[in-house]
Design an enzyme around this catalytic site. Sequence first.
Site, short mmCIF file in Angstrom:
data_model
loop_
_atom_site.label_atom_id
_atom_site.label_comp_id
_atom_site.label_asym_id
_atom_site.label_seq_id
_atom_site.Cartn_x
_atom_site.Cartn_y
_atom_site.Cartn_z
N HIS A 1 0.85 -1.20 0.00
CA HIS A 1 0.00 0.00 0.00
C HIS A 1 0.87 1.24 0.00
O HIS A 1 2.09 1.15 0.07
CB HIS A 1 -1.01 -0.02 1.15
CG HIS A 1 -0.41 0.08 2.53
ND1 HIS A 1 0.37 -0.92 3.07
CD2 HIS A 1 -0.48 1.05 3.48
CE1 HIS A 1 0.74 -0.58 4.29
NE2 HIS A 1 0.25 0.63 4.56
N HIS B 1 1.47 3.88 2.00
CA HIS B 1 2.04 4.64 3.13
C HIS B 1 3.56 4.74 3.02
O HIS B 1 4.22 3.82 2.57
CB HIS B 1 1.63 4.01 4.47
CG HIS B 1 0.21 4.31 4.84
ND1 HIS B 1 -0.53 3.51 5.66
CD2 HIS B 1 -0.60 5.34 4.47
CE1 HIS B 1 -1.75 4.04 5.82
NE2 HIS B 1 -1.81 5.14 5.10
N ASP C 1 5.96 4.59 5.10
CA ASP C 1 6.82 3.59 5.76
C ASP C 1 6.80 2.25 5.01
O ASP C 1 7.34 1.26 5.48
CB ASP C 1 6.43 3.40 7.23
CG ASP C 1 5.00 2.90 7.42
OD1 ASP C 1 4.09 3.40 6.72
OD2 ASP C 1 4.80 2.01 8.27
N HIS C 2 6.19 2.24 3.82
CA HIS C 2 6.19 1.04 2.97
C HIS C 2 6.79 1.31 1.59
O HIS C 2 7.28 0.38 0.94
CB HIS C 2 4.76 0.50 2.83
CG HIS C 2 4.19 0.10 4.15
ND1 HIS C 2 3.97 -1.22 4.53
CD2 HIS C 2 3.83 0.85 5.23
CE1 HIS C 2 3.50 -1.25 5.76
NE2 HIS C 2 3.40 -0.01 6.21
N HIS D 1 -7.38 -0.81 5.72
CA HIS D 1 -6.33 0.08 6.24
C HIS D 1 -6.17 1.27 5.28
O HIS D 1 -6.14 2.41 5.71
CB HIS D 1 -5.03 -0.72 6.36
CG HIS D 1 -3.85 0.07 6.81
ND1 HIS D 1 -3.77 0.64 8.06
CD2 HIS D 1 -2.69 0.39 6.18
CE1 HIS D 1 -2.60 1.28 8.18
NE2 HIS D 1 -1.94 1.15 7.05
N ASP E 1 -0.05 -3.96 6.22
CA ASP E 1 -0.67 -3.46 7.45
C ASP E 1 -2.12 -3.91 7.56
O ASP E 1 -2.93 -3.23 8.19
CB ASP E 1 -0.61 -1.92 7.50
CG ASP E 1 0.79 -1.40 7.76
OD1 ASP E 1 1.69 -2.20 8.04
OD2 ASP E 1 0.96 -0.16 7.70
N HIS F 1 4.82 -4.72 10.74
CA HIS F 1 5.16 -4.02 12.00
C HIS F 1 5.29 -5.00 13.16
O HIS F 1 4.57 -6.01 13.21
CB HIS F 1 4.10 -2.98 12.35
CG HIS F 1 4.08 -1.81 11.42
ND1 HIS F 1 4.91 -0.72 11.58
CD2 HIS F 1 3.35 -1.56 10.32
CE1 HIS F 1 4.67 0.16 10.62
NE2 HIS F 1 3.73 -0.33 9.83
FE FE Z 1 2.86 0.70 8.07
ZN ZN Z 2 0.19 1.56 6.55
#
Ligand code: FE
Ligand code: ZN
Length: 255
Positions: free
Chosen positions: A55, A57, A59-60, A113, A132, A170
Amino acid sequence: MLEIVQIPVLFDNYIYLAHDAGSGATAAIDPALAEPVLDALHARGWQLTHILNTHHHIDHIGGNIELKQATGCIIVGYGEDAARISGIDVQLKDGDVFMLGSARADVLFVPGHTRGHITYWFADEHVLFCGDTLFSMGCGRLFEGTPEQMYASLSRIAALPEDTLVYCTHEYTESNGRFALTLEPGNGDLQTRMAEVRGLRAEGRPTVPSTLGVEKRTNPFLRTESVEIRKNLGMLNAAPVQVFTEIRHRKDRFQ
Ligand code: FE
Ligand code: ZN
């Protein structure tokens, strides 16, 4: 046969490398950063051929462009979210098959999410890269999707084989488990898992991957039929999706 490497980055993210030895194909799954990926590749003498994003985001996908510039890799993600996935080359949709060398991944669209979240299921390898959507003893927050969407997405994942290894992005397991115990303190499997998790974390070791079997026995978001959970919520006869919604709501406020 895929070889999988787990790279802890930032506070609690995991980047994964998946390497198909026969073809040499190597994917980085959800690379938050580039440098730790390049270091891990270098240490093994592997060439990055793909990035698989679950996805949009940061942090990905944060390492996408730098990795593409450094390696010429192909970036793969969900087509309808292409505008939010940096450098995307291959646009997937639900039901597509992605081949990493000779390793086959089925693409499952699992909104909730975010509205464009996918997971990569390598059935022959018993491996699910779930981003996530599913965490060990938890699930992703509903930033863009509805509880109904997330409940349907988790139900799809829960229908996969129980020996599926669940590679979440995570390390939230211990706090997820503390929350789970507030809802289902009498669940022996949950108590056992939490003892294991606390031991691993005390040694600084990962609790991921989990298996789908363990998750179905311990994860409250997959246990909306549990009488103990329902009693504790005062929702003995509610629809499963209502129970899910209430658990998600409580988790959002849990410290
Ligand atoms: Fe994440
Ligand atoms: Zn995420």
